[in-house]
Design a protein around this motif. Structure first.
Motif, PDB file in Angstrom:
ATOM      1  N   VAL A 234     -47.179  -7.184  -1.606  1.00  0.00           N
ATOM      2  CA  VAL A 234     -46.782  -5.634  -1.161  1.00  0.00           C
ATOM      3  C   VAL A 234     -48.401  -5.147  -0.996  1.00  0.00           C
ATOM      4  CG1 VAL A 234     -45.836  -3.577  -2.223  1.00  0.00           C
ATOM      5  CG2 VAL A 234     -44.493  -5.577  -2.129  1.00  0.00           C
ATOM      6  N   ASP A 235     -49.119  -5.504  -2.039  1.00  0.00           N
ATOM      7  CA  ASP A 235     -50.666  -4.832  -1.787  1.00  0.00           C
ATOM      8  C   ASP A 235     -51.193  -5.265  -0.602  1.00  0.00           C
ATOM      9  OD1 ASP A 235     -50.547  -3.843  -4.488  1.00  0.00           O
ATOM     10  OD2 ASP A 235     -51.231  -5.851  -5.324  1.00  0.00           O
ATOM     11  N   MET A 236     -50.815  -6.123  -0.036  1.00  0.00           N
ATOM     12  CA  MET A 236     -51.750  -6.773   1.331  1.00  0.00           C
ATOM     13  C   MET A 236     -50.877  -6.023   2.435  1.00  0.00           C
ATOM     14  SD  MET A 236     -52.534 -10.729   1.106  1.00  0.00           S
ATOM     15  CE  MET A 236     -51.388 -11.611  -0.080  1.00  0.00           C
ATOM     16  N   ALA A 237     -49.617  -5.839   2.275  1.00  0.00           N
ATOM     17  CA  ALA A 237     -48.676  -5.216   3.470  1.00  0.00           C
ATOM     18  C   ALA A 237     -49.244  -3.734   3.262  1.00  0.00           C
ATOM     19  CB  ALA A 237     -47.259  -5.314   3.002  1.00  0.00           C
ATOM     20  N   LEU A 238     -49.425  -3.298   2.316  1.00  0.00           N
ATOM     21  CA  LEU A 238     -49.617  -1.771   2.075  1.00  0.00           C
ATOM     22  C   LEU A 238     -51.132  -1.469   2.824  1.00  0.00           C
ATOM     23  CD1 LEU A 238     -46.890  -1.526   0.618  1.00  0.00           C
ATOM     24  CD2 LEU A 238     -48.143   0.221  -1.034  1.00  0.00           C
ATOM     25  N   GLY A 239     -51.903  -2.350   2.272  1.00  0.00           N
ATOM     26  CA  GLY A 239     -53.277  -2.431   2.522  1.00  0.00           C
ATOM     27  C   GLY A 239     -53.561  -2.373   4.121  1.00  0.00           C
ATOM     28  N   ILE A 240     -52.630  -3.423   4.670  1.00  0.00           N
ATOM     29  CA  ILE A 240     -52.813  -3.413   6.425  1.00  0.00           C
ATOM     30  C   ILE A 240     -52.297  -2.174   6.949  1.00  0.00           C
ATOM     31  CG2 ILE A 240     -52.005  -4.817   8.218  1.00  0.00           C
ATOM     32  CD1 ILE A 240     -51.922  -7.425   6.381  1.00  0.00           C
ATOM     33  N   SER A 241     -51.276  -2.060   6.460  1.00  0.00           N
ATOM     34  CA  SER A 241     -50.531  -0.451   6.844  1.00  0.00           C
ATOM     35  C   SER A 241     -51.439   0.489   6.716  1.00  0.00           C
ATOM     36  CB  SER A 241     -49.240  -0.316   6.206  1.00  0.00           C
ATOM     37  OG  SER A 241     -48.514   0.492   6.829  1.00  0.00           O
ATOM     38  N   ARG A 242     -52.071   0.678   5.908  1.00  0.00           N
ATOM     39  CA  ARG A 242     -53.280   1.819   5.598  1.00  0.00           C
ATOM     40  C   ARG A 242     -54.028   1.737   6.597  1.00  0.00           C
ATOM     41  NH1 ARG A 242     -54.771   5.129   1.123  1.00  0.00           N
ATOM     42  NH2 ARG A 242     -56.162   6.831   2.360  1.00  0.00           N
ATOM     43  N   MET A 243     -54.569   0.686   7.231  1.00  0.00           N
ATOM     44  CA  MET A 243     -55.818   0.461   8.096  1.00  0.00           C
ATOM     45  C   MET A 243     -55.225   1.140   9.440  1.00  0.00           C
ATOM     46  SD  MET A 243     -56.814  -3.178   7.605  1.00  0.00           S
ATOM     47  CE  MET A 243     -57.015  -4.261   5.974  1.00  0.00           C
ATOM     48  N   PHE A 244     -53.899   1.112   9.563  1.00  0.00           N
ATOM     49  CA  PHE A 244     -53.132   1.826  10.729  1.00  0.00           C
ATOM     50  C   PHE A 244     -53.200   3.274  10.484  1.00  0.00           C
ATOM     51  CE2 PHE A 244     -52.753  -2.807  11.649  1.00  0.00           C
ATOM     52  CZ  PHE A 244     -52.964  -3.026  12.886  1.00  0.00           C
ATOM     53  N   GLY A 245     -53.327   3.753   9.552  1.00  0.00           N
ATOM     54  CA  GLY A 245     -52.903   5.067   8.967  1.00  0.00           C
ATOM     55  C   GLY A 245     -51.471   5.353   8.486  1.00  0.00           C
ATOM     56  N   ILE A 246     -50.858   4.137   8.266  1.00  0.00           N
ATOM     57  CA  ILE A 246     -49.584   4.433   7.743  1.00  0.00           C
ATOM     58  C   ILE A 246     -49.276   3.817   6.449  1.00  0.00           C
ATOM     59  CG2 ILE A 246     -47.079   3.465   8.320  1.00  0.00           C
ATOM     60  CD1 ILE A 246     -48.000   2.972  11.372  1.00  0.00           C
ATOM     61  N   THR A 247     -48.823   4.881   5.725  1.00  0.00           N
ATOM     62  CA  THR A 247     -48.436   4.757   4.064  1.00  0.00           C
ATOM     63  C   THR A 247     -47.237   4.167   3.845  1.00  0.00           C
ATOM     64  OG1 THR A 247     -50.102   6.663   4.023  1.00  0.00           O
ATOM     65  CG2 THR A 247     -49.069   5.685   2.005  1.00  0.00           C
ATOM     66  N   LEU A 248     -46.990   3.034   3.632  1.00  0.00           N
ATOM     67  CA  LEU A 248     -45.600   2.405   2.965  1.00  0.00           C
ATOM     68  C   LEU A 248     -45.385   2.811   1.539  1.00  0.00           C
ATOM     69  CD1 LEU A 248     -45.873  -1.207   4.674  1.00  0.00           C
ATOM     70  CD2 LEU A 248     -44.685   0.840   5.763  1.00  0.00           C
ATOM     71  N   PRO A 249     -44.301   3.028   1.350  1.00  0.00           N
ATOM     72  CA  PRO A 249     -43.882   3.420  -0.058  1.00  0.00           C
ATOM     73  C   PRO A 249     -44.339   2.210  -1.170  1.00  0.00           C
ATOM     74  CG  PRO A 249     -41.755   2.840   0.867  1.00  0.00           C
ATOM     75  CD  PRO A 249     -42.951   2.752   2.068  1.00  0.00           C
ATOM     76  N   GLU A 250     -44.508   2.630  -2.321  1.00  0.00           N
ATOM     77  CA  GLU A 250     -45.042   1.744  -3.498  1.00  0.00           C
ATOM     78  C   GLU A 250     -43.731   0.743  -3.822  1.00  0.00           C
ATOM     79  OE1 GLU A 250     -48.137   0.841  -4.529  1.00  0.00           O
ATOM     80  OE2 GLU A 250     -49.252   2.297  -3.523  1.00  0.00           O
ATOM     81  N   ASN A 251     -44.048  -0.326  -4.219  1.00  0.00           N
ATOM     82  CA  ASN A 251     -42.756  -1.126  -4.678  1.00  0.00           C
ATOM     83  C   ASN A 251     -42.780  -1.445  -6.261  1.00  0.00           C
ATOM     84  OD1 ASN A 251     -40.472  -2.229  -3.451  1.00  0.00           O
ATOM     85  ND2 ASN A 251     -41.268  -4.039  -3.070  1.00  0.00           N
TER      86      ASN A 251
END
Lengths: 462, 82
Positions: A234-251
């Motif tokens: 999830v950290d990696m998913a949130l990290g990659i998503s953040r690079m695209f400016g998209i904040t995914l919810p914390e799990n």
């Protein structure tokens, strides 16, 4: 492994460049999703696209129809649930007949996760919470968004839509924060989770009988392993998503520091629990909300049974759910009687209870679960009669120097991490570039990471 | 009924429901501010508020309330027949 890492780096860099530089960011994300799936398993693409388009068109039917709203809704939910049941049955039969085979399930990659999004979408359109989306591409992109496709977090369409309709603006802080978070995820997975994995295998995939204490300890190790594995992803998913400016919810919110099982479920796999609350528990409990105890008890039972079904059809998942139902009911009764214990005791009991339930969760079948848990309740065989051969050698896999080193090293990393978890998490979310942070993470990963024959992400099989 | 009156009445229901002492409710108050207000207690609490105001919330209303202010808005609309 390193070759895959290089491909992945090239893939992310190219997609980031195209995402910010072209004016077709949705198309870029769509093809990024397809490419990502194709890279891991191209056979998963048809099912993903078909299901997303099915939900997209049916939602429009539900919204447009005045007389057959319910029919379309029931049809849609039934079609998705039947597929989910078939998928779980398939996994179950694969496990019981031939042992788990990831290859044969390749066409269902990410299925459990995007199905939840599709069900939520149909439900929200049906009750009028949202209007159906008019652009098929937008909906499909939200379902196939590659950072979350393998193991979540579980999101709803409206959570994703707001990000996708905005024009992407490159911000350096998003890139830095994304890299920081990604590095932490890779550390958790490669250095801690994959180092703990051989120790759980030594107990759960063995035909030997172990003392009760050794079994319980294996449950604790698996609890740590699944936490670092899943939260690492999830950290990696949130990290990659953040690079695209998209904040995914914390799990996750430091679940292993919970002081009760109720608290644990508010901090563990948060997005799945929120989904279950919104789309399983509330719709059912709404009708008998007058009775607090009944409503809560019913909520616990229905939510955990659905959660067990979502994880798999085996008896082991059912027993795992029953354990948690029992824990939460006891806590509910204790709360009603205003019964309280000191924090140190509730912390110990919580981690013990979670670890015990995980013995069922991790066991490959009921026979193994019965064998492992059986010794825990035996007074004669609870403690190892010889600690070196029945405890240290089991986890140290014969007490060879390399394995013993692995045993002590993984424990040290896990405990130090848990001790400073809040501080580390806040550092990993920082928007400031820090040579110290990145160099530490990279060095730890390169020196202590497991690269040969890395473990599959545990939650990618659900 | 004025917003303040509605708010005070909700405050009484919440105080009684969670057995609180010296609780002051604001429109911005949410589940996160009150220990014990979780997904299990949310529906029974809404049921108590329904009883106190002699009205009925729909499913979507109950599940979309984020703050006490949202509940006040909904009650005010229902009481004024909008």
């Amino acid at each position: 492994m390193l070759q895959n890492a290089l491909y992945f780096f090239l893939f992310i860099s190219t997609m980031l460049f195209l995402f910010y530089k072209t004016k077709q960011h949705l198309l870029v994300l769509f093809f990024a999703g397809l490419l990502f799936m194709a890279f891991i398993q191209w056979r998963a693409i048809p099912l993903l696209l078909l299901n997303s388009l099915f939900a997209f068109y049916l939602a429009q039917k539900i919204a447009d129809s005045t007389t057959r709203k319910n029919t379309f809704f029931i049809l849609g939910i039934a079609a998705l649930l039947v597929q989910l049941v078939l998928f779980k049955l398939f996994v179950f039969s694969e496990q019981s007949l031939t042992g788990f085979s990831f290859e044969s399930l390749a066409f269902t990659l990410g299925f459990s996760f995007y199905t939840l999004q599709n069900i939520a979408y149909l439900f929200d359109v049906k009750i009028g919470r949202i209007l159906p989306e008019e652009k098929a591409l937008l909906y499909v992109v939200s379902a196939s968004y590659f950072p979350k496709i393998l193991c979540g977090p579980v999101v709803t369409f409206q959570q994703m839509k707001k990000h996708f309709i905005a024009t992407p603006v490159f911000k350096e802080e998003n890139l830095i924060a994304g890299i920081n978070r990604f590095a932490l995820g890779a550390f958790k997975k490669l250095v801690i989770a994959d180092r703990l994995a051989p120790m759980t295998t030594a107990v759960f995939d063995s035909t030997d009988t172990f003392s009760g204490f050794t079994s319980l300890f294996a449950g604790l190790i698996f609890t740590l392993q699944v936490y670092f594995d899943f939260s690492g992803y999830v950290d990696m998913a949130l990290g990659i998503s953040r690079m695209f400016g998209i904040t995914l919810p914390e799990n996750f919110a430091t679940p292993l520091g919970s002081l009760s099982i109720t608290q644990f479920w508010r901090r563990w796999h948060i997005t799945l629990m929120q989904w279950l609350t919104q789309y399983v528990y509330y719709p059912v409990s709404y009708w008998f909300r007058k009775n607090m105890f009944l409503s809560a008890l019913f909520g616990i039972v229905i939510t955990l049974l659905f959660s067990a079904f979502w994880h798999g059809l085996g008896l082991t998942f059912l027993l795992w759910a029953f354990c948690h139902i029992a824990y939460l009911t006891i806590e509910l009764l204790a709360q009603k009687a205003n019964f309280k214990l000191p924090k140190a005791i509730t912390y110990f009991l919580t981690i013990l209870a979670v670890s015990f339930a995980n013995l069922f969760f991790r066991s490959p079948d009921f026979v193994t679960a019965k064998k492992i848990t059986g010794e825990i309740f035996s007074l004669q065989s609870f403690w190892p009669s010889d600690w070196l051969s029945q405890f240290v050698a089991v986890f140290g896999r014969g007490a060879e120097l390399n394995d013993l080193f692995n045993f002590y090293l993984s424990w040290t990393f896990a405990l130090v991490f848990l001790l400073f978890e809040n501080r580390i998490n806040s550092r990993s979310n920082s928007e400031k570039f820090s040579v110290f942070w990145l160099a530490t993470m990279i060095l730890l990963i390169l020196v202590f990471g497991i690269f040969s024959g890395g473990e599959q992400f545990i939650y990618s099989r659900f | 009924m004025e917003r303040v009156e509605i708010l005070r009445k909700i405050e009484l229901v919440i105080t009684d429901f969670f057995n609180l002492k010296n609780f002051v409710c604001a429109e911005s108050t949410s589940a996160a501010d009150i220990e014990g207000w979780n997904s299990f207690s949310h529906l029974p609490l809404m049921s108590k508020i329904e009883e106190a105001f002699s009205l009925r919330f729909s499913f979507i209303e109950i599940t979309d309330f984020n703050t006490v202010g949202d509940i006040v808005n909904c009650i005010q609309k229902k009481l004024s027949g909008i």
